[in-house]
Design a protein around this motif. Structure first.
Motif, PDB file in Angstrom:
ATOM      1  N   ASP A   1      -3.603  -5.440  -6.754  1.00 43.39           N
ATOM      2  CA  ASP A   1      -4.874  -5.377  -7.481  1.00 43.39           C
ATOM      3  C   ASP A   1      -5.947  -4.674  -6.654  1.00 43.39           C
ATOM      4  OD1 ASP A   1      -4.084  -6.764  -9.845  1.00 43.39           O
ATOM      5  OD2 ASP A   1      -4.206  -8.649  -8.748  1.00 43.39           O
ATOM      6  N   LEU A   2      -6.028  -5.002  -5.372  1.00 41.20           N
ATOM      7  CA  LEU A   2      -7.064  -4.399  -4.534  1.00 41.20           C
ATOM      8  C   LEU A   2      -6.790  -2.912  -4.317  1.00 41.20           C
ATOM      9  CD1 LEU A   2      -9.558  -4.378  -2.871  1.00 41.20           C
ATOM     10  CD2 LEU A   2      -8.333  -5.489  -1.000  1.00 41.20           C
ATOM     11  N   CYS A   3      -5.552  -2.528  -4.105  1.00 41.64           N
ATOM     12  CA  CYS A   3      -5.237  -1.106  -3.935  1.00 41.64           C
ATOM     13  C   CYS A   3      -5.580  -0.317  -5.191  1.00 41.64           C
ATOM     14  CB  CYS A   3      -3.765  -0.930  -3.577  1.00 41.64           C
ATOM     15  SG  CYS A   3      -3.333  -1.480  -1.901  1.00 41.64           S
TER      16      CYS A   3
ATOM     17  N   LEU B   1      -9.265   0.156  -5.339  1.00 41.13           N
ATOM     18  CA  LEU B   1      -9.709   1.250  -4.477  1.00 41.13           C
ATOM     19  C   LEU B   1      -9.540   2.605  -5.172  1.00 41.13           C
ATOM     20  CD1 LEU B   1      -8.410   0.214  -0.945  1.00 41.13           C
ATOM     21  CD2 LEU B   1     -10.748   0.900  -1.493  1.00 41.13           C
ATOM     22  N   ILE B   2      -8.418   2.784  -5.848  1.00 42.84           N
ATOM     23  CA  ILE B   2      -8.206   4.022  -6.606  1.00 42.84           C
ATOM     24  C   ILE B   2      -9.259   4.134  -7.705  1.00 42.84           C
ATOM     25  CG2 ILE B   2      -6.669   5.201  -8.220  1.00 42.84           C
ATOM     26  CD1 ILE B   2      -5.613   5.495  -5.485  1.00 42.84           C
ATOM     27  N   ARG B   3      -9.477   3.032  -8.409  1.00 41.08           N
ATOM     28  CA  ARG B   3     -10.406   3.056  -9.533  1.00 41.08           C
ATOM     29  C   ARG B   3     -11.829   3.370  -9.086  1.00 41.08           C
ATOM     30  NH1 ARG B   3     -10.173   0.989 -14.627  1.00 41.08           N
ATOM     31  NH2 ARG B   3      -8.126   0.163 -14.164  1.00 41.08           N
ATOM     32  N   ARG B   4     -12.280   2.734  -8.002  1.00 41.46           N
ATOM     33  CA  ARG B   4     -13.674   2.931  -7.595  1.00 41.46           C
ATOM     34  C   ARG B   4     -13.893   4.313  -6.986  1.00 41.46           C
ATOM     35  NH1 ARG B   4     -15.335  -0.239  -1.920  1.00 41.46           N
ATOM     36  NH2 ARG B   4     -14.677   1.491  -0.569  1.00 41.46           N
ATOM     37  N   THR B   5     -12.839   4.943  -6.477  1.00 41.42           N
ATOM     38  CA  THR B   5     -12.984   6.233  -5.805  1.00 41.42           C
ATOM     39  C   THR B   5     -12.590   7.403  -6.688  1.00 41.42           C
ATOM     40  OG1 THR B   5     -12.395   5.077  -3.749  1.00 41.42           O
ATOM     41  CG2 THR B   5     -12.445   7.478  -3.669  1.00 41.42           C
ATOM     42  N   TYR B   6     -11.536   7.242  -7.496  1.00 39.49           N
ATOM     43  CA  TYR B   6     -11.006   8.363  -8.268  1.00 39.49           C
ATOM     44  C   TYR B   6     -11.012   8.137  -9.771  1.00 39.49           C
ATOM     45  CZ  TYR B   6      -9.489  10.110  -3.749  1.00 39.49           C
ATOM     46  OH  TYR B   6      -9.472  10.570  -2.440  1.00 39.49           O
ATOM     47  N   GLY B   7     -11.475   6.960 -10.225  1.00 34.84           N
ATOM     48  CA  GLY B   7     -11.611   6.729 -11.654  1.00 34.84           C
ATOM     49  C   GLY B   7     -10.493   5.905 -12.258  1.00 34.84           C
ATOM     50  N   SER B   8     -10.777   5.348 -13.440  1.00 34.96           N
ATOM     51  CA  SER B   8      -9.832   4.432 -14.074  1.00 34.96           C
ATOM     52  C   SER B   8      -8.587   5.139 -14.589  1.00 34.96           C
ATOM     53  CB  SER B   8     -10.518   3.687 -15.219  1.00 34.96           C
ATOM     54  OG  SER B   8     -10.951   4.582 -16.217  1.00 34.96           O
TER      55      SER B   8
ATOM     56  N   ASP C   1      -2.795   5.240 -14.510  1.00 34.19           N
ATOM     57  CA  ASP C   1      -1.529   5.974 -14.408  1.00 34.19           C
ATOM     58  C   ASP C   1      -0.610   5.333 -13.364  1.00 34.19           C
ATOM     59  OD1 ASP C   1      -2.288   7.734 -16.354  1.00 34.19           O
ATOM     60  OD2 ASP C   1      -2.849   9.343 -14.966  1.00 34.19           O
ATOM     61  N   ILE C   2      -1.183   4.974 -12.209  1.00 32.83           N
ATOM     62  CA  ILE C   2      -0.386   4.346 -11.154  1.00 32.83           C
ATOM     63  C   ILE C   2       0.108   2.981 -11.609  1.00 32.83           C
ATOM     64  CG2 ILE C   2      -0.445   3.424  -8.806  1.00 32.83           C
ATOM     65  CD1 ILE C   2      -2.466   5.591  -8.118  1.00 32.83           C
ATOM     66  N   ALA C   3      -0.781   2.209 -12.226  1.00 33.48           N
ATOM     67  CA  ALA C   3      -0.394   0.879 -12.705  1.00 33.48           C
ATOM     68  C   ALA C   3       0.737   0.975 -13.726  1.00 33.48           C
ATOM     69  CB  ALA C   3      -1.602   0.169 -13.307  1.00 33.48           C
ATOM     70  N   ARG C   4       0.640   1.962 -14.608  1.00 36.58           N
ATOM     71  CA  ARG C   4       1.681   2.140 -15.619  1.00 36.58           C
ATOM     72  C   ARG C   4       3.010   2.479 -14.956  1.00 36.58           C
ATOM     73  NH1 ARG C   4      -0.594   5.954 -18.086  1.00 36.58           N
ATOM     74  NH2 ARG C   4      -1.955   4.595 -19.307  1.00 36.58           N
ATOM     75  N   SER C   5       2.965   3.324 -13.931  1.00 31.65           N
ATOM     76  CA  SER C   5       4.185   3.691 -13.220  1.00 31.65           C
ATOM     77  C   SER C   5       4.808   2.485 -12.527  1.00 31.65           C
ATOM     78  CB  SER C   5       3.873   4.786 -12.197  1.00 31.65           C
ATOM     79  OG  SER C   5       5.002   5.106 -11.423  1.00 31.65           O
ATOM     80  N   MET C   6       3.952   1.605 -12.002  1.00 29.48           N
ATOM     81  CA  MET C   6       4.434   0.424 -11.288  1.00 29.48           C
ATOM     82  C   MET C   6       4.723  -0.749 -12.228  1.00 29.48           C
ATOM     83  SD  MET C   6       1.954   0.449  -7.920  1.00 29.48           S
ATOM     84  CE  MET C   6       2.863  -0.919  -7.154  1.00 29.48           C
ATOM     85  N   VAL C   7       4.375  -0.603 -13.508  1.00 32.42           N
ATOM     86  CA  VAL C   7       4.548  -1.651 -14.513  1.00 32.42           C
ATOM     87  C   VAL C   7       3.807  -2.924 -14.087  1.00 32.42           C
ATOM     88  CG1 VAL C   7       6.197  -2.696 -16.111  1.00 32.42           C
ATOM     89  CG2 VAL C   7       6.857  -0.665 -14.832  1.00 32.42           C
TER      90      VAL C   7
ATOM     91  N   PRO D   1       0.811  -1.229   0.000  1.00 36.43           N
ATOM     92  CA  PRO D   1       0.000   0.000   0.000  1.00 36.43           C
ATOM     93  C   PRO D   1       0.840   1.274   0.000  1.00 36.43           C
ATOM     94  CG  PRO D   1      -0.080  -1.059   2.152  1.00 36.43           C
ATOM     95  CD  PRO D   1       0.590  -2.026   1.221  1.00 36.43           C
ATOM     96  N   ILE D   2       2.037   1.210   0.591  1.00 39.16           N
ATOM     97  CA  ILE D   2       2.910   2.388   0.583  1.00 39.16           C
ATOM     98  C   ILE D   2       3.397   2.661  -0.836  1.00 39.16           C
ATOM     99  CG2 ILE D   2       5.076   3.335   1.470  1.00 39.16           C
ATOM    100  CD1 ILE D   2       4.606   1.606   3.988  1.00 39.16           C
ATOM    101  N   ALA D   3       3.670   1.587  -1.602  1.00 44.35           N
ATOM    102  CA  ALA D   3       4.103   1.758  -2.993  1.00 44.35           C
ATOM    103  C   ALA D   3       2.984   2.326  -3.856  1.00 44.35           C
ATOM    104  CB  ALA D   3       4.580   0.426  -3.558  1.00 44.35           C
ATOM    105  N   VAL D   4       1.744   1.896  -3.617  1.00 46.12           N
ATOM    106  CA  VAL D   4       0.626   2.348  -4.445  1.00 46.12           C
ATOM    107  C   VAL D   4       0.207   3.765  -4.086  1.00 46.12           C
ATOM    108  CG1 VAL D   4      -1.787   1.945  -5.068  1.00 46.12           C
ATOM    109  CG2 VAL D   4      -0.220   0.006  -4.835  1.00 46.12           C
ATOM    110  N   PHE D   5       0.065   4.042  -2.789  1.00 46.57           N
ATOM    111  CA  PHE D   5      -0.491   5.332  -2.361  1.00 46.57           C
ATOM    112  C   PHE D   5       0.572   6.358  -1.962  1.00 46.57           C
ATOM    113  CE2 PHE D   5      -3.777   2.158  -1.184  1.00 46.57           C
ATOM    114  CZ  PHE D   5      -4.811   2.625  -1.974  1.00 46.57           C
TER     115      PHE D   5
END
Length: 339
Positions: free
Chosen positions: A165-167, A170-177, A182-188, A22-26
């Motif tokens: 995936d769950l983190c 959470l971003i997707r359901r609250t702030y949009g795809s 963007d975060i997924a792309r950064s994390m590859v 979660p620290i890496a994602v958020f």
């Protein structure tokens, strides 16, 4: 509802990778992303020792849990080890009682279970420990095969990558795809895997290459979601019998062709609602649905709100998710009254 203050509860003897998810994602500051305040909490006091013997100095104590909108237990030591500290469990219960969203990733589900938060609810954890979770906490409806379970205020996931995936969910359901992507792309990492997808699959999803009929078929289907695609059409494109195609597809993706196709159509509809002003009827047809009426129940089931409410939230000039959910509920009530 939105969240900005995130408490990550770290316990002694936990795996280092899962603890960092979660620290890496958020935690990383990214342009266009809400300024999340991520607080690493030493849930049992003092330095946190990982299972690799590395000591972590978490700067916050349990008081940070009382101030968080989102509380995440990213992992846990072996479930048969010493139980969580009672004061940590009390902090989790207080957080949930006052309306915070509470998340258990991987073995962190056991901590939520020990706090009594998952009684009479479905939950996920690492597939290897799902039987132990079910036998230790018989009131929990354990889902041993899924990546994650979203119960609104309580969410749980499978291990390691399932926590990512769950983190992202959470971003997707609250702030949009768009932000989630963007975060997924950064994390590859893959931008979205449905919660109902199997935890373990025999082979990785193939990268489309020449001579790979299944990978080429997945790519072809993604480019033609506006068409009336059937499983028979997909198997014909892959030049496989229907039975062989179904078996191979499940081995590779962890789900059925029909479920995968529906999921991709909904994701495409989300992107169109975020990035275009086309009427919902046109969005529905471009995503492969016969009409907006056909799209709505599937969209609501997967995303949680109607297409119109989703656009109001994540389209240009959209509002916060809480407003969209309220508006969505009001629309349903009005339609019901009109009937």
């Amino acid at each position: 509802m939105g969240f900005t203050t995130i408490a990550v509860m770290l316990f002694d003897e936990v795996p280092l990778f899962e603890a960092s998810v979660p620290i890496a994602v958020f935690g990383e500051r990214r342009s266009g992303l809400p300024d999340f305040d991520v607080r690493a909490v030493a849930a049992e006091g003092g330095p946190v020792r990982t299972d690799a013997g590395i000591a972590l100095s978490a700067p916050y104590d349990l008081d940070a849990v009382d101030e968080a909108d989102l509380v995440i237990v990213p992992t846990w030591r072996h479930p048969l080890g010493r139980p969580p500290a009672p004061e940590a469990l009390r902090a989790l219960r207080r957080a949930h009682d006052r309306g915070a969203t509470v998340v258990g990733l991987c073995l962190g589900t056991f901590v939520l279970a020990a706090a009594g938060l998952l009684d009479d609810r479905p939950a996920a954890t690492h597939w290897r420990y799902a039987p132990l979770l079910a036998s230790t906490y018989p009131r929990i409806q354990v889902k041993p095969d899924v990546l994650y379970v979203d119960e609104g205020d309580l969410l749980t996931s499978a291990g390691s990558a399932g926590g990512i995936d769950l983190c992202l969910h959470l971003i997707r359901r609250t702030y949009g795809s768009r932000l989630a992507n963007d975060i997924a792309r950064s994390m590859v990492v893959p931008p979205h895997r449905a919660g109902g997808q199997a935890q373990y699959i025999d082979h990785p999803v193939p990268v489309p290459t020449t001579g790979d009929p299944l990978g080429e078929t997945l790519e072809w289907a993604m480019r033609h979601l506006d068409r009336e695609l059937t499983v028979d059409a997909l198997s014909a494109h892959a030049m496989m019998s229907r039975r062989t195609f179904d078996r191979r597809f499940r081995q590779v993706t962890g789900t059925t062709p029909a479920q995968w196709l529906l999921h991709q159509r909904i994701l495409h509809a989300q992107r169109l609602l975020e990035t275009t002003t086309e009427p919902v009827e046109v969005v529905a047809r471009n995503a492969g649905f016969a009409s907006a009426v056909a799209l709505r129940p599937h969209f609501r089931r997967q995303v949680g709100v109607s297409p119109t409410a989703y656009r109001e939230t994540f389209g240009e000039g959209g509002h916060r998710l809480g407003s969209a959910r309220t508006r969505d509920a009001e629309d349903v009530a009005m339609n019901t009254a009109a009937r």
